[in-house]
Design a protein around this motif. Structure first.
Motif, PDB file in Angstrom:
ATOM      1  N   LEU A  26       0.860  -1.131   0.084  1.00 37.89           N
ATOM      2  CA  LEU A  26       0.311  -0.531  -0.116  1.00 37.89           C
ATOM      3  C   LEU A  26       1.306   1.477   0.366  1.00 37.89           C
ATOM      4  O   LEU A  26       2.295   1.397   0.103  1.00 37.89           O
ATOM      5  CB  LEU A  26      -0.881   0.239   1.184  1.00 37.89           C
ATOM      6  CG  LEU A  26      -1.811  -1.145   1.535  1.00 37.89           C
ATOM      7  CD1 LEU A  26      -2.193  -1.069   3.178  1.00 37.89           C
ATOM      8  CD2 LEU A  26      -3.470  -0.981   0.743  1.00 37.89           C
ATOM      9  N   VAL A  27       0.277   2.019  -0.381  1.00 36.06           N
ATOM     10  CA  VAL A  27       0.763   3.140  -0.085  1.00 36.06           C
ATOM     11  C   VAL A  27      -0.084   4.295   1.107  1.00 36.06           C
ATOM     12  O   VAL A  27      -0.710   5.167   0.787  1.00 36.06           O
ATOM     13  CB  VAL A  27       0.103   4.801  -1.444  1.00 36.06           C
ATOM     14  CG1 VAL A  27       1.435   5.918  -0.952  1.00 36.06           C
ATOM     15  CG2 VAL A  27       1.563   3.909  -2.376  1.00 36.06           C
ATOM     16  N   PRO A  28       0.794   4.174   1.819  1.00 37.12           N
ATOM     17  CA  PRO A  28       0.369   4.824   3.831  1.00 37.12           C
ATOM     18  C   PRO A  28       0.356   6.297   3.892  1.00 37.12           C
ATOM     19  O   PRO A  28       1.660   7.104   2.982  1.00 37.12           O
ATOM     20  CB  PRO A  28       1.491   4.493   4.682  1.00 37.12           C
ATOM     21  CG  PRO A  28       2.224   3.512   3.884  1.00 37.12           C
ATOM     22  CD  PRO A  28       2.681   3.478   2.460  1.00 37.12           C
ATOM     23  N   LEU A  29      -0.238   7.246   3.926  1.00 37.17           N
ATOM     24  CA  LEU A  29      -0.823   8.604   3.499  1.00 37.17           C
ATOM     25  C   LEU A  29      -0.564   9.099   5.083  1.00 37.17           C
ATOM     26  O   LEU A  29       0.424   9.798   4.998  1.00 37.17           O
ATOM     27  CB  LEU A  29      -1.785   9.121   2.236  1.00 37.17           C
ATOM     28  CG  LEU A  29      -2.213   8.876   1.678  1.00 37.17           C
ATOM     29  CD1 LEU A  29      -2.859   8.647   0.775  1.00 37.17           C
ATOM     30  CD2 LEU A  29      -0.538   9.216   0.316  1.00 37.17           C
ATOM     31  N   PHE A  30      -1.501   8.716   5.904  1.00 38.34           N
ATOM     32  CA  PHE A  30      -1.146   9.248   6.776  1.00 38.34           C
ATOM     33  C   PHE A  30      -2.494   8.470   8.109  1.00 38.34           C
ATOM     34  O   PHE A  30      -2.766   8.159   8.102  1.00 38.34           O
ATOM     35  CB  PHE A  30      -2.104  10.926   7.351  1.00 38.34           C
ATOM     36  CG  PHE A  30      -2.774  10.860   5.924  1.00 38.34           C
ATOM     37  CD1 PHE A  30      -4.374  11.089   7.161  1.00 38.34           C
ATOM     38  CD2 PHE A  30      -3.217  11.012   4.321  1.00 38.34           C
ATOM     39  CE1 PHE A  30      -5.763  11.010   6.473  1.00 38.34           C
ATOM     40  CE2 PHE A  30      -4.971  12.204   4.470  1.00 38.34           C
ATOM     41  CZ  PHE A  30      -6.125  11.406   4.899  1.00 38.34           C
ATOM     42  N   SER A  31      -2.122   9.294   9.103  1.00 39.50           N
ATOM     43  CA  SER A  31      -2.550   7.823  10.521  1.00 39.50           C
ATOM     44  C   SER A  31      -4.135   9.090  10.309  1.00 39.50           C
ATOM     45  O   SER A  31      -3.720  10.589  10.767  1.00 39.50           O
ATOM     46  CB  SER A  31      -2.051   8.693  11.911  1.00 39.50           C
ATOM     47  OG  SER A  31      -1.953   7.738  12.606  1.00 39.50           O
ATOM     48  N   GLY A  32      -4.958   8.537  10.654  1.00 42.29           N
ATOM     49  CA  GLY A  32      -6.254   9.303  10.496  1.00 42.29           C
ATOM     50  C   GLY A  32      -6.536   9.402  12.461  1.00 42.29           C
ATOM     51  O   GLY A  32      -6.924   9.095  12.909  1.00 42.29           O
ATOM     52  N   PRO A  33      -6.869  11.305  13.085  1.00 35.62           N
ATOM     53  CA  PRO A  33      -7.735  11.518  13.838  1.00 35.62           C
ATOM     54  C   PRO A  33      -8.831  10.718  14.008  1.00 35.62           C
ATOM     55  O   PRO A  33      -9.663  10.372  12.489  1.00 35.62           O
ATOM     56  CB  PRO A  33      -7.081  12.542  13.719  1.00 35.62           C
ATOM     57  CG  PRO A  33      -7.175  13.343  12.616  1.00 35.62           C
ATOM     58  CD  PRO A  33      -6.954  12.304  11.724  1.00 35.62           C
ATOM     59  N   GLU A  34      -9.140  10.563  14.817  1.00 33.44           N
ATOM     60  CA  GLU A  34     -10.597  10.410  15.280  1.00 33.44           C
ATOM     61  C   GLU A  34     -11.487  11.564  14.845  1.00 33.44           C
ATOM     62  O   GLU A  34     -11.663  12.620  16.754  1.00 33.44           O
ATOM     63  CB  GLU A  34     -10.822   9.485  16.856  1.00 33.44           C
ATOM     64  CG  GLU A  34     -10.872   8.325  16.308  1.00 33.44           C
ATOM     65  CD  GLU A  34     -11.350   7.266  15.536  1.00 33.44           C
ATOM     66  OE1 GLU A  34     -12.138   7.881  15.300  1.00 33.44           O
ATOM     67  OE2 GLU A  34     -10.795   6.142  15.906  1.00 33.44           O
ATOM     68  N   TRP A  35     -11.992  12.300  14.418  1.00 24.52           N
ATOM     69  CA  TRP A  35     -13.322  13.823  14.520  1.00 24.52           C
ATOM     70  C   TRP A  35     -14.260  13.392  15.505  1.00 24.52           C
ATOM     71  O   TRP A  35     -14.812  12.727  15.707  1.00 24.52           O
ATOM     72  CB  TRP A  35     -13.581  13.727  12.824  1.00 24.52           C
ATOM     73  CG  TRP A  35     -12.856  13.962  11.823  1.00 24.52           C
ATOM     74  CD1 TRP A  35     -13.181  12.983  10.356  1.00 24.52           C
ATOM     75  CD2 TRP A  35     -11.265  14.397  11.710  1.00 24.52           C
ATOM     76  NE1 TRP A  35     -11.472  13.328   9.925  1.00 24.52           N
ATOM     77  CE2 TRP A  35     -11.075  14.396  10.544  1.00 24.52           C
ATOM     78  CE3 TRP A  35     -11.007  15.479  12.164  1.00 24.52           C
ATOM     79  CZ2 TRP A  35      -9.853  14.675  10.002  1.00 24.52           C
ATOM     80  CZ3 TRP A  35      -9.621  15.925  11.464  1.00 24.52           C
ATOM     81  CH2 TRP A  35      -8.612  15.245  10.690  1.00 24.52           C
ATOM     82  N   GLY A  36     -14.053  15.124  15.944  1.00 19.74           N
ATOM     83  CA  GLY A  36     -15.032  15.351  17.376  1.00 19.74           C
ATOM     84  C   GLY A  36     -15.842  16.348  17.385  1.00 19.74           C
ATOM     85  O   GLY A  36     -14.264  16.947  18.047  1.00 19.74           O
ATOM     86  N   ALA A  37     -16.556  17.029  17.583  1.00 22.48           N
ATOM     87  CA  ALA A  37     -16.997  17.806  17.910  1.00 22.48           C
ATOM     88  C   ALA A  37     -18.668  18.020  18.637  1.00 22.48           C
ATOM     89  O   ALA A  37     -18.663  16.849  18.689  1.00 22.48           O
ATOM     90  CB  ALA A  37     -16.920  19.137  16.952  1.00 22.48           C
ATOM     91  N   TYR A  38     -18.129  19.170  20.416  1.00 24.25           N
ATOM     92  CA  TYR A  38     -20.173  18.796  20.320  1.00 24.25           C
ATOM     93  C   TYR A  38     -20.525  20.243  20.964  1.00 24.25           C
ATOM     94  O   TYR A  38     -19.373  21.797  20.941  1.00 24.25           O
ATOM     95  CB  TYR A  38     -19.822  17.491  21.192  1.00 24.25           C
ATOM     96  CG  TYR A  38     -19.181  18.374  22.780  1.00 24.25           C
ATOM     97  CD1 TYR A  38     -19.257  19.276  23.614  1.00 24.25           C
ATOM     98  CD2 TYR A  38     -17.902  17.485  22.228  1.00 24.25           C
ATOM     99  CE1 TYR A  38     -18.561  19.015  24.785  1.00 24.25           C
ATOM    100  CE2 TYR A  38     -16.527  18.133  23.546  1.00 24.25           C
ATOM    101  CZ  TYR A  38     -17.463  18.524  24.668  1.00 24.25           C
ATOM    102  OH  TYR A  38     -16.355  18.793  25.832  1.00 24.25           O
ATOM    103  N   ASN A  39     -21.386  20.592  20.866  1.00 26.09           N
ATOM    104  CA  ASN A  39     -21.637  21.443  21.236  1.00 26.09           C
ATOM    105  C   ASN A  39     -22.685  21.591  22.982  1.00 26.09           C
ATOM    106  O   ASN A  39     -24.027  20.813  22.779  1.00 26.09           O
ATOM    107  CB  ASN A  39     -22.699  22.851  21.030  1.00 26.09           C
ATOM    108  CG  ASN A  39     -23.992  23.823  20.810  1.00 26.09           C
ATOM    109  OD1 ASN A  39     -23.323  24.095  22.120  1.00 26.09           O
ATOM    110  ND2 ASN A  39     -23.938  24.846  20.067  1.00 26.09           N
ATOM    111  N   ASP A  40     -21.994  21.675  24.299  1.00 32.05           N
ATOM    112  CA  ASP A  40     -22.774  20.971  25.430  1.00 32.05           C
ATOM    113  C   ASP A  40     -23.632  22.085  26.049  1.00 32.05           C
ATOM    114  O   ASP A  40     -24.044  22.387  27.454  1.00 32.05           O
ATOM    115  CB  ASP A  40     -22.020  21.251  26.425  1.00 32.05           C
ATOM    116  CG  ASP A  40     -20.829  22.374  26.885  1.00 32.05           C
ATOM    117  OD1 ASP A  40     -21.333  23.305  26.552  1.00 32.05           O
ATOM    118  OD2 ASP A  40     -19.915  21.903  27.507  1.00 32.05           O
ATOM    119  N   THR A  41     -24.323  23.053  24.652  1.00 30.86           N
ATOM    120  CA  THR A  41     -25.634  23.852  25.522  1.00 30.86           C
ATOM    121  C   THR A  41     -26.844  23.021  26.013  1.00 30.86           C
ATOM    122  O   THR A  41     -27.043  23.456  26.901  1.00 30.86           O
ATOM    123  CB  THR A  41     -26.423  24.788  23.861  1.00 30.86           C
ATOM    124  OG1 THR A  41     -25.067  25.317  23.734  1.00 30.86           O
ATOM    125  CG2 THR A  41     -27.715  25.933  24.652  1.00 30.86           C
TER     126      THR A  41
END
Length: 558
Positions: free
Chosen positions: A510-525
């Motif tokens: 394979l051609v490894p490109l990058f280590s993927g973050p686990e995306w995540g954001a929130y609004n705690d209103t």
């Protein structure tokens, strides 16, 4: 981008077309806006989540379906255990304990007492055995699994053909189906399962529309005290842009997708209530070259194309600087402790080197013409497609950077970005040229290497594959993988993993490109109790096994 995966290891789903302002307006109009802090209103509010890669929903909650609706494997169906990569711990779930045999050829799980399906029927060992029977029949896999044997109602033993140390998480994280429902279906693979029966916290489908649906509380959940929210509302968006606008406008509570320049576009609008966390626990994101097609059969070509890629540019432009460039071990940030130190510090073909890439292609017999463009050995132009779903704005940007990089070595790569359904079909059937693809991300690196270069995962072109889309097999890797699977001592497993990395470095599957973050954001209103770097009880991904930990922890703001 939320790269949701198909059943068994949660593989990527289909998506829709690029969203327009009219569609977005229609979506947002249906949202219970997360505004205000009225405790009574919050208690009855639905936790609202965007799905950025599905333009419309169909009322199909079948986990075997090519396009699996959101939350099927996170909220409706549950697994025996949950591995949390953010904390590195394993959480007992439908099973309370497990014990491996001394010879490594079986594991016995003890099931949790008192668990019921949402229709009130008891959850029993027969359900577990039947699920694996059905899984193997429809999707295949689990070749090492000899038998799944119920022992009474609360124990089940998995027996293997050979000692198989990776089995714990492989079998432990498959979501379990009710035998009394699925065994009565005429065609379990194609049934829409419109009114699912599960053990999860939110199972009751309500208000189903093409642009949104609601999952209300399971009336028979085994942890009623953890059903603190009224339910979940999922919104359909045909791309990150629409989902990000909804997040920016405060129309969703949980935003588990890629958000460019998040500090400015999301956080700055309400710093008191908006937060994000991108742990480096995601899988390796690879550029997969279809090794059934020339010239990708040539390891020198694979390495040359890899050396032409500017990974710093890929991560800066394509991933807004949130990701870490890959190295020649192939392993993501999830496996830092498994990396071969002698190898990772001496990588060559995963570092930008245009001169060496040109030299390697020249030597391999792919000459440049007077126009600076290369030809294949049959005289045809050296050109191909990079396939990626149109809704993944981050990965489309990555593909465009690669396409531009390859011009420096005389290679033409055209970015092909239809919807994900078409892209995945090409991957599965082996008809694609190349593509930006996720990878296995289990607690140990066994599955990553097995699906990268194990011959047992290679399917012929035209036969549907669920792993190893690039269809590469290596007998040297097979021998090492067999040793790894038979070994239960982690220190010895690491020694074998070092050798697997050396073979990966030699073969460049394979051609490894990058280590993927686990995306995540929130609004705690409206809701509090979210996972954070200081309290990593789960990740903020909505498509991984830890999502149910979040769903059983967050609560309405009081």
């Amino acid at each position: 981008m939320t790269h949701q995966r198909f059943f068994r290891t949660a593989r990527i789903t289909a998506a829709g077309l690029a969203i327009g302002a009219m569609l977005l307006t229609g979506c947002v109009a249906t949202v219970d806006k997360p505004a205000g802090t009225d405790a009574g209103r919050n208690a009855n509010a639905f936790l609202t989540i965007p799905r950025p890669d599905m333009g419309t929903f169909v009322q199909n909650f079948n986990p075997f379906a090519p396009t699996v609706n959101p939350m099927v494997q996170q909220s409706i169906y549950e697994s025996l255990l949950i591995f949390n990569p953010a904390k590195g711990n394993t959480v007992p779930w439908l099973a309370t304990e497990w014990k491996a045999a001394n010879d490594g050829k079986s594991i016995t799980f003890t099931l949790r007492d008192g668990v019921k399906w949402s229709d009130g029927k008891p959850f029993v060992a027969d359900d577990v055995a039947y699920t694996f029977q059905l899984q193997k029949k429809i999707k295949g896999g689990f070749e090492y699994l000899k038998a799944v044997t119920p022992e009474g109602t609360n124990k089940v033993t998995f027996t293997f053909n050979t000692p198989w140390s990776p089995a714990l998480y492989d079998v432990g994280q498959l979501t379990i189906l009710p035998k009394h429902i699925w065994s009565a279906l005429k065609d379990p693979e194609k049934d829409a399962n419109a009114k699912p029966v599960g053990t999860g916290p939110y199972t009751e489908v309500a208000n189903f529309q093409a642009q949104s649906f609601v999952l209300k509380k399971n009336p028979n959940y085994w942890q009623p005290e953890k059903q603190k929210i009224a339910g979940i509302k999922v919104l359909a968006f045909a791309g990150n842009d629409g989902a990000n606008l909804a997040a920016a406008n405060g129309d969703v509570d949980w935003a588990p997708q890629f958000i460019p320049n998040i500090e400015k576009t999301f956080i700055a609008k309400d710093k008191a209530h908006r937060h994000y966390w991108f742990p480096a626990t995601g899988s390796m994101i690879n550029w997969q070259l279809n090794t059934t097609k020339a010239p990708f059969t040539d390891v020198d070509v694979r390495k040359a194309l890899s050396m032409a890629v500017d990974r710093d540019q890929v991560t800066k432009i394509g991933m807004s600087g949130y990701a870490q460039p890959a190295d020649c071990t192939g392993l993501s940030g999830n496996y830092e402790t498994w990396k071969n130190p002698a190898l990772k510090d001496n990588c060559t073909w995963t570092k930008l080197n245009v001169d060496e890439a040109n030299k390697l292609l020249d030597q391999a017999g792919y000459p440049k013409g007077a126009d600076g463009k290369r030809t294949l050995k049959d005289g045809k132009p050296f050109e191909f497609k990079i396939s990626v779903g149109a809704t993944s704005s981050d990965w489309v940007s990555v593909a465009n950077v690669i396409s531009q990089n390859l011009q420096a070595v005389g290679v033409t790569a055209k970015v092909d970005s239809p919807d994900w359904a078409a892209v995945v079909a090409g991957y599965e059937q082996g008809t694609f040229d190349s593509g930006i693809v996720w990878s296995a991300n289990d607690p140990s690196p066994y599955k990553y290497f097995n699906t990268s270069m194990g011959t047992g995962t290679v399917k012929p072109v035209g036969t549907k594959a669920f792993d190893n889309y690039h269809r590469f097999g290596d007998t040297k890797a097979d021998a090492l993988l067999a040793q790894f699977a038979a070994e239960s001592d982690e220190s010895k497993q690491k020694d074998i993993a070092y050798k697997l990395q050396e073979e990966y470095n030699d073969a460049a599957p394979l051609v490894p490109l990058f280590s993927g973050p686990e995306w995540g954001a929130y609004n705690d209103t409206r809701f509090t109790g979210w996972p954070t770097q200081d309290n990593p009880y789960a990740t903020l991904s909505a498509s991984t096994p830890t999502a149910v930990l979040l769903l059983t922890t967050v609560e309405p703001r009081k």
